[in-house]
Design a protein around this motif. Structure first.
Motif, PDB file in Angstrom:
ATOM      1  N   LEU A  50      -2.874   2.622  -4.592  1.00 23.83           N
ATOM      2  CA  LEU A  50      -4.290   2.976  -4.602  1.00 23.83           C
ATOM      3  C   LEU A  50      -5.120   1.844  -3.997  1.00 23.83           C
ATOM      4  CD1 LEU A  50      -6.600   4.825  -5.288  1.00 23.83           C
ATOM      5  CD2 LEU A  50      -6.553   3.966  -7.640  1.00 23.83           C
ATOM      6  N   GLY A  51      -4.790   0.595  -4.345  1.00 26.86           N
ATOM      7  CA  GLY A  51      -5.492  -0.545  -3.772  1.00 26.86           C
ATOM      8  C   GLY A  51      -5.355  -0.609  -2.260  1.00 26.86           C
ATOM      9  N   VAL A  52      -4.143  -0.349  -1.762  1.00 24.81           N
ATOM     10  CA  VAL A  52      -3.917  -0.345  -0.312  1.00 24.81           C
ATOM     11  C   VAL A  52      -4.690   0.795   0.338  1.00 24.81           C
ATOM     12  CG1 VAL A  52      -2.185  -0.043   1.502  1.00 24.81           C
ATOM     13  CG2 VAL A  52      -1.672  -1.466  -0.491  1.00 24.81           C
ATOM     14  N   ALA A  53      -4.632   1.986  -0.266  1.00 25.66           N
ATOM     15  CA  ALA A  53      -5.315   3.149   0.298  1.00 25.66           C
ATOM     16  C   ALA A  53      -6.818   2.927   0.407  1.00 25.66           C
ATOM     17  CB  ALA A  53      -5.024   4.386  -0.558  1.00 25.66           C
ATOM     18  N   LEU A  54      -7.399   2.300  -0.614  1.00 24.12           N
ATOM     19  CA  LEU A  54      -8.836   2.051  -0.599  1.00 24.12           C
ATOM     20  C   LEU A  54      -9.222   0.947   0.380  1.00 24.12           C
ATOM     21  CD1 LEU A  54      -9.686   2.263  -4.418  1.00 24.12           C
ATOM     22  CD2 LEU A  54     -10.303   3.899  -2.624  1.00 24.12           C
ATOM     23  N   SER A  55      -8.236   0.189   0.861  1.00 29.73           N
ATOM     24  CA  SER A  55      -8.525  -0.951   1.736  1.00 29.73           C
ATOM     25  C   SER A  55      -8.338  -0.645   3.215  1.00 29.73           C
ATOM     26  CB  SER A  55      -7.610  -2.132   1.377  1.00 29.73           C
ATOM     27  OG  SER A  55      -7.719  -2.463   0.024  1.00 29.73           O
ATOM     28  N   LEU A  56      -7.806   0.525   3.544  1.00 32.15           N
ATOM     29  CA  LEU A  56      -7.467   0.797   4.941  1.00 32.15           C
ATOM     30  C   LEU A  56      -8.697   0.757   5.841  1.00 32.15           C
ATOM     31  CD1 LEU A  56      -4.759   3.596   4.593  1.00 32.15           C
ATOM     32  CD2 LEU A  56      -4.455   1.140   4.964  1.00 32.15           C
TER      33      LEU A  56
END
Length: 206
Positions: free
Chosen positions: A134-140
């Motif tokens: 989720l953290g990676v997805a929100l950072s794209l």
């Protein structure tokens, strides 16, 4: 524009998506523990910091004025893309596909495309590897903003810390609103704000 104001606006613009995702979870009674929120925020801050390091390497080959102009245009293009994507979606209600652990790699790809699907095991909470994805997805979307921020000479550590803090606040506020307040769909309209803020910051710098 002062460095402190730019840091505050940029942290807000990068983190506001977390409010919408938290709202989606809250409406579905999915819980994000504080430890998971901290993990998500750390992922977001680290990815943004990596993007800034990449931008700093690009800046070495450019004059200060050209780097600032390019950084401004990156903000404008990214902000315009965010607004365009939301406009194209229109008022359609988001469908949340049901992912399962046995879906394997497809489940993780699904989280990258739709962060609101991160509760893969349907436990009612976001924990462990779900929080990381989720953290990676929100950072794209924030990666390009990180490159632009480096070209605009935004201090990397303060902005990364600011993004971590605002990410936690937005996520938990979204979950609380979704669980506690009725008629919160109007918040979806505020999703245009990050794009507009980025456009204004870019126009200020070019």
């Amino acid at each position: 524009m002062s460095s402190l104001l730019m840091i505050a606006l940029l942290a807000f613009a990068v983190s506001l998506d977390g409010l919408a995702v938290g709202l989606s979870y809250g409406l579905r009674r999915i819980y994000i523990p504080w430890s998971s929120a901290l993990l998500i925020a750390t992922c977001s801050a680290l990815i943004f910091l990596i993007a800034m390091q990449f931008g700093s390497l690009i800046a070495l080959a450019l004059s200060e004025s050209l780097a600032e102009t390019i950084g401004g245009w990156i903000f404008i293009v990214l902000g315009g893309w965010i607004v365009f994507q939301l406009y194209r979606q229109g008022g359609e209600q988001e469908e949340v596909p049901q992912l399962k652990e046995e879906d394997g790699e497809n489940a993780w790809i699904g989280v990258m495309k739709k962060p609101s699907t991160a509760d893969i095991d349907h436990s009612g909470s976001i924990v462990g590897i779900e929080a990381v994805f989720l953290g990676v997805a929100l950072s794209l979307d924030a990666f390009a903003a990180g490159v632009g921020a480096a070209l605009l000479l935004v201090p990397p550590l303060p902005i990364s810390a600011g993004i971590a803090l605002t990410s936690i606040i937005c996520l938990q506020l979204g979950v609380w609103l979704g669980r506690s307040v009725r008629g919160v769909r109007w918040i979806e309209r505020w999703r245009f704000l990050p794009g507009l803020v980025l456009i204004m910051m870019g126009l200020w710098k070019i």
